[in-house]
Write a protein that holds these residues in place. Structure first.
Motif, PDB file in Angstrom:
ATOM      1  N   VAL A 180       1.319  -9.953   2.488  1.00  0.00           N
ATOM      2  CA  VAL A 180       2.134  -9.834   1.279  1.00  0.00           C
ATOM      3  C   VAL A 180       2.093 -11.119   0.463  1.00  0.00           C
ATOM      4  O   VAL A 180       1.910 -12.217   1.000  1.00  0.00           O
ATOM      5  CB  VAL A 180       3.597  -9.483   1.633  1.00  0.00           C
ATOM      6  CG1 VAL A 180       3.676  -8.109   2.276  1.00  0.00           C
ATOM      7  CG2 VAL A 180       4.216 -10.532   2.557  1.00  0.00           C
ATOM      8  N   LYS A 181       2.277 -10.950  -0.846  1.00  0.00           N
ATOM      9  CA  LYS A 181       2.287 -12.063  -1.790  1.00  0.00           C
ATOM     10  C   LYS A 181       3.537 -12.011  -2.669  1.00  0.00           C
ATOM     11  O   LYS A 181       4.301 -11.032  -2.631  1.00  0.00           O
ATOM     12  CB  LYS A 181       1.037 -12.029  -2.673  1.00  0.00           C
ATOM     13  CG  LYS A 181      -0.257 -12.438  -1.997  1.00  0.00           C
ATOM     14  CD  LYS A 181      -1.413 -12.374  -2.971  1.00  0.00           C
ATOM     15  CE  LYS A 181      -2.694 -12.965  -2.378  1.00  0.00           C
ATOM     16  NZ  LYS A 181      -2.622 -14.434  -2.244  1.00  0.00           N
ATOM     17  N   ASP A 182       3.700 -13.053  -3.462  1.00  0.00           N
ATOM     18  CA  ASP A 182       4.842 -13.151  -4.371  1.00  0.00           C
ATOM     19  C   ASP A 182       4.946 -11.897  -5.249  1.00  0.00           C
ATOM     20  O   ASP A 182       3.965 -11.456  -5.852  1.00  0.00           O
ATOM     21  CB  ASP A 182       4.675 -14.384  -5.265  1.00  0.00           C
ATOM     22  CG  ASP A 182       5.887 -14.653  -6.126  1.00  0.00           C
ATOM     23  OD1 ASP A 182       6.942 -14.972  -5.568  1.00  0.00           O
ATOM     24  OD2 ASP A 182       5.782 -14.518  -7.367  1.00  0.00           O
ATOM     25  N   ASP A 199       5.499  -8.808  -4.269  1.00  0.00           N
ATOM     26  CA  ASP A 199       5.276  -7.554  -3.545  1.00  0.00           C
ATOM     27  C   ASP A 199       6.611  -6.976  -3.061  1.00  0.00           C
ATOM     28  O   ASP A 199       7.557  -7.712  -2.752  1.00  0.00           O
ATOM     29  CB  ASP A 199       4.368  -7.779  -2.334  1.00  0.00           C
ATOM     30  CG  ASP A 199       2.920  -7.986  -2.716  1.00  0.00           C
ATOM     31  OD1 ASP A 199       2.587  -7.784  -3.898  1.00  0.00           O
ATOM     32  OD2 ASP A 199       2.118  -8.366  -1.839  1.00  0.00           O
ATOM     33  N   GLN A 200       6.658  -5.654  -2.966  1.00  0.00           N
ATOM     34  CA  GLN A 200       7.825  -4.960  -2.429  1.00  0.00           C
ATOM     35  C   GLN A 200       7.380  -3.961  -1.370  1.00  0.00           C
ATOM     36  O   GLN A 200       6.283  -3.424  -1.429  1.00  0.00           O
ATOM     37  CB  GLN A 200       8.588  -4.219  -3.526  1.00  0.00           C
ATOM     38  CG  GLN A 200       9.279  -5.109  -4.539  1.00  0.00           C
ATOM     39  CD  GLN A 200      10.156  -4.301  -5.494  1.00  0.00           C
ATOM     40  OE1 GLN A 200      10.191  -3.073  -5.447  1.00  0.00           O
ATOM     41  NE2 GLN A 200      10.880  -4.994  -6.364  1.00  0.00           N
ATOM     42  N   PHE A 201       8.246  -3.721  -0.390  1.00  0.00           N
ATOM     43  CA  PHE A 201       8.005  -2.660   0.585  1.00  0.00           C
ATOM     44  C   PHE A 201       9.365  -2.120   1.031  1.00  0.00           C
ATOM     45  O   PHE A 201      10.401  -2.773   0.889  1.00  0.00           O
ATOM     46  CB  PHE A 201       7.184  -3.157   1.776  1.00  0.00           C
ATOM     47  CG  PHE A 201       7.743  -4.368   2.480  1.00  0.00           C
ATOM     48  CD1 PHE A 201       8.625  -4.238   3.546  1.00  0.00           C
ATOM     49  CD2 PHE A 201       7.389  -5.649   2.072  1.00  0.00           C
ATOM     50  CE1 PHE A 201       9.136  -5.346   4.200  1.00  0.00           C
ATOM     51  CE2 PHE A 201       7.898  -6.773   2.711  1.00  0.00           C
ATOM     52  CZ  PHE A 201       8.768  -6.621   3.779  1.00  0.00           C
ATOM     53  N   TYR A 203       4.692  -7.983   8.713  1.00  0.00           N
ATOM     54  CA  TYR A 203       4.620  -8.355   7.298  1.00  0.00           C
ATOM     55  C   TYR A 203       4.443  -9.865   7.243  1.00  0.00           C
ATOM     56  O   TYR A 203       5.367 -10.631   7.552  1.00  0.00           O
ATOM     57  CB  TYR A 203       5.877  -7.898   6.561  1.00  0.00           C
ATOM     58  CG  TYR A 203       6.018  -6.394   6.503  1.00  0.00           C
ATOM     59  CD1 TYR A 203       5.495  -5.665   5.425  1.00  0.00           C
ATOM     60  CD2 TYR A 203       6.646  -5.694   7.528  1.00  0.00           C
ATOM     61  CE1 TYR A 203       5.604  -4.272   5.383  1.00  0.00           C
ATOM     62  CE2 TYR A 203       6.760  -4.299   7.485  1.00  0.00           C
ATOM     63  CZ  TYR A 203       6.233  -3.599   6.410  1.00  0.00           C
ATOM     64  OH  TYR A 203       6.336  -2.227   6.358  1.00  0.00           O
ATOM     65  N   GLU A 208      11.722  -7.599  -1.228  1.00  0.00           N
ATOM     66  CA  GLU A 208      10.854  -8.178  -2.249  1.00  0.00           C
ATOM     67  C   GLU A 208      10.457  -9.585  -1.828  1.00  0.00           C
ATOM     68  O   GLU A 208      11.296 -10.397  -1.418  1.00  0.00           O
ATOM     69  CB  GLU A 208      11.545  -8.236  -3.608  1.00  0.00           C
ATOM     70  CG  GLU A 208      10.657  -8.828  -4.695  1.00  0.00           C
ATOM     71  CD  GLU A 208      11.324  -8.866  -6.068  1.00  0.00           C
ATOM     72  OE1 GLU A 208      10.759  -9.506  -6.976  1.00  0.00           O
ATOM     73  OE2 GLU A 208      12.405  -8.260  -6.208  1.00  0.00           O
ATOM     74  N   SER A 242       2.637 -13.526   5.421  1.00  0.00           N
ATOM     75  CA  SER A 242       2.304 -14.161   4.145  1.00  0.00           C
ATOM     76  C   SER A 242       0.795 -14.228   3.922  1.00  0.00           C
ATOM     77  O   SER A 242       0.029 -14.580   4.824  1.00  0.00           O
ATOM     78  CB  SER A 242       2.883 -15.576   4.099  1.00  0.00           C
ATOM     79  OG  SER A 242       2.462 -16.245   2.926  1.00  0.00           O
ATOM     80  N   ASP A 243       0.399 -13.915   2.689  1.00  0.00           N
ATOM     81  CA  ASP A 243      -0.986 -14.099   2.261  1.00  0.00           C
ATOM     82  C   ASP A 243      -1.064 -15.192   1.208  1.00  0.00           C
ATOM     83  O   ASP A 243      -2.018 -15.270   0.444  1.00  0.00           O
ATOM     84  CB  ASP A 243      -1.540 -12.781   1.703  1.00  0.00           C
ATOM     85  CG  ASP A 243      -3.060 -12.784   1.616  1.00  0.00           C
ATOM     86  OD1 ASP A 243      -3.702 -13.518   2.397  1.00  0.00           O
ATOM     87  OD2 ASP A 243      -3.614 -12.066   0.769  1.00  0.00           O
ATOM     88  N   GLN A 259       0.555  -6.018   7.445  1.00  0.00           N
ATOM     89  CA  GLN A 259       0.392  -5.971   5.992  1.00  0.00           C
ATOM     90  C   GLN A 259       0.572  -7.378   5.449  1.00  0.00           C
ATOM     91  O   GLN A 259       1.593  -8.016   5.705  1.00  0.00           O
ATOM     92  CB  GLN A 259       1.428  -5.028   5.359  1.00  0.00           C
ATOM     93  CG  GLN A 259       1.343  -4.950   3.833  1.00  0.00           C
ATOM     94  CD  GLN A 259       2.337  -3.957   3.259  1.00  0.00           C
ATOM     95  OE1 GLN A 259       2.720  -2.985   3.906  1.00  0.00           O
ATOM     96  NE2 GLN A 259       2.772  -4.193   2.019  1.00  0.00           N
TER      97      GLN A 259
END
Length: 467
Positions: free
Chosen positions: A99-101, A103-105, A77, A113, A79-80, A97
């Motif tokens: 992820v951006k501000d 986003d949740q998984f 996971y 989050e 950072s994008d 994957q």
């Protein structure tokens, strides 16, 4: 839920394993390169490591995320956030994957989050953790990476000082100010799990406590007491320690990817004293890892002393040429541990080693250097028979120094040898005598003979001579 804390004292680096015991799944936050401890925990707790979370592209150690992906098939996971200069590269073949501000998984019953918290670096993110295995519907803690530490915040000047990207320090400080305004709005009860503790060069005043809370940091963290941007920027940028030169290398390799540890060259033994003497004569880098007192009393000429202690990774990162073969003189029983530490800061090239005790006995013709008390040093300086070289950080020097001392921070000394005065005996000095011992060995290896190490450093000088 399971939460385990791992701390690498060599790098002042904290990582975490978070597991959902109901589903037997776990993730690692900001993993170190040697993943053995995570493997052992997973086996003990009957967990499968399914993910690795990175809060940002690290500059001070090699991330173990790709090791976890290779060993367990863990999803990365990453950072994008940030601009194009701070995007991860060469990851298409990896299970990942971006992820951006916001986003949740999910990992089992655990919800993560993403909160974009730039300032230390543009792509920096934090992870809010909620355990939905029970009745909780609010986050219990936040993994802040190099955003908020215990008592401090991440420095914003590394991109400029270590990576050479001009003009980014003030921009980073502004981003940090805005990120902290978001942090202040988080609930006071939220636990804070940072990626570093005291001794890290990623900040200037990190505490030695493993974790904290948002409320506690609001009350006592100096950086959260500012409401005005300019004053905050000035205080944040002032007094930051010099970033080790290897930070630029780490930032690059963590961005583009590094080789797996299993694929790195295996250390080779130095075959004889004749081979060692030739290596030294040819200008190869030969590091003696003994304690400075032992080295100072007798060492093989041309070798440099970096004692194998908690500071070894830092000074090796400063002094070792990453592009050249590294030759180590050590206790063979410590070889694996020494190599592991070197690999943790990306020294991935060819390594050869020799039994230091055996080689010293066989070489026979040893050198030594002297140490000098503050009283002796003061007399030599007063009589005009000595110069002083202060090898501490700039902030330490600015707080107080011996009159007319030359200042060259130890990490930069190898590149600034032409600035070292040679017209008198040279007294080499740091705060306690540890760094100056390393500097003395480096100078001796480069042909500076008329020099001594100041016993007890500037601290002893002040204690004995301040009256």
């Amino acid at each position: 839920m399971l939460l385990r804390y791992f701390y690498d004292e060599n790098l002042a680096h904290a990582s975490y394993v978070v597991g959902c015991q109901a589903t037997g799944e776990a993730i690692v936050v900001d993993p170190m390169r040697d993943i053995t401890a995570y493997e052992e925990l997973a086996a003990k707790e009957n967990l499968n490591i399914v993910g690795a979370l990175e809060t940002h592209i690290h500059a001070d150690f090699v991330s173990g995320s790709r090791e976890l992906e290779n060993r367990f098939g863990a999803k990365l996971y990453l950072s994008d956030e940030g601009d194009a200069d701070w995007k991860y590269q060469n990851i298409d073949h990896l299970n990942h994957q971006l992820v951006k501000d916001g986003d949740q998984f999910k990992i089992g019953n655990l919800i993560f989050e993403v909160m974009h918290t730039p300032g230390h670096t543009p792509e920096s993110i934090s992870f809010l953790l909620t355990d939905r295995g029970g009745s909780a519907d609010k986050a219990m803690g936040i993994f802040t990476g190099d955003f908020v530490f215990v008592g401090d915040v991440g420095r914003p000047d590394l991109l400029e000082k270590a990576a050479g990207i001009k003009g980014t320090s003030k921009v980073g400080a502004k981003d940090m100010f805005e990120s902290l305004e978001r942090f202040k709005k988080l609930p006071d009860y939220l636990q804070v799990w940072p990626a570093h503790g005291a001794g890290s060069a990623c900040g200037k005043a990190l505490g030695a406590v493993p974790s904290t809370t948002v409320g506690y940091e609001k009350m006592f963290n100096w950086a959260l007491q500012y409401d005005e941007l300019e004053a905050f920027q000035k205080e944040l940028l002032d007094g930051q320690p010099e970033p080790p030169s290897y930070f630029a290398v780490m930032k690059s390799v963590n961005k583009t990817g590094v080789e797996l540890v299993k694929d790195l060259p295996k250390p080779q033994a130095i075959k004889s004293t004749d081979e060692l003497k030739k290596l030294i004569a040819d200008g190869e880098q030969v590091i003696d890892t003994r304690a400075s007192a032992s080295f100072g009393n007798g060492y093989i000429p041309g070798t440099i002393n970096i004692p194998f202690n908690k500071s070894f990774a830092n000074w090796a990162g400063w002094i070792v040429d990453y592009k050249k073969t590294l030759y180590l003189l050590l206790d063979p029983e410590s070889l694996d541990q020494v190599v592991e530490v070197l690999r943790s800061v990306g020294i991935d090239g060819e390594i050869s080693y020799g039994d230091v005790s055996k080689l010293i006995e066989e070489v026979g013709e040893l050198e030594s250097y002297k140490s000098m008390s503050p009283e002796e040093a003061k007399k030599m300086i007063k009589d005009g028979r000595a110069n002083v070289l202060d090898v501490r950080n700039q902030s330490e020097y600015d707080e107080g120094h011996i009159d007319q001392a030359y200042h060259i921070m130890i990490g930069t000394l190898k590149k600034r040898l032409d600035e070292v005065p040679t017209d008198k005996t040279l007294i080499v000095q740091c705060q306690s005598g540890a760094r100056s011992a390393i500097a003395t060995s480096l100078l001796k290896a480069n042909g500076f003979d008329d020099l001594v190490n100041l016993s007890g450093g500037y601290a002893k000088w002040q204690e004995v001579l301040s009256v």
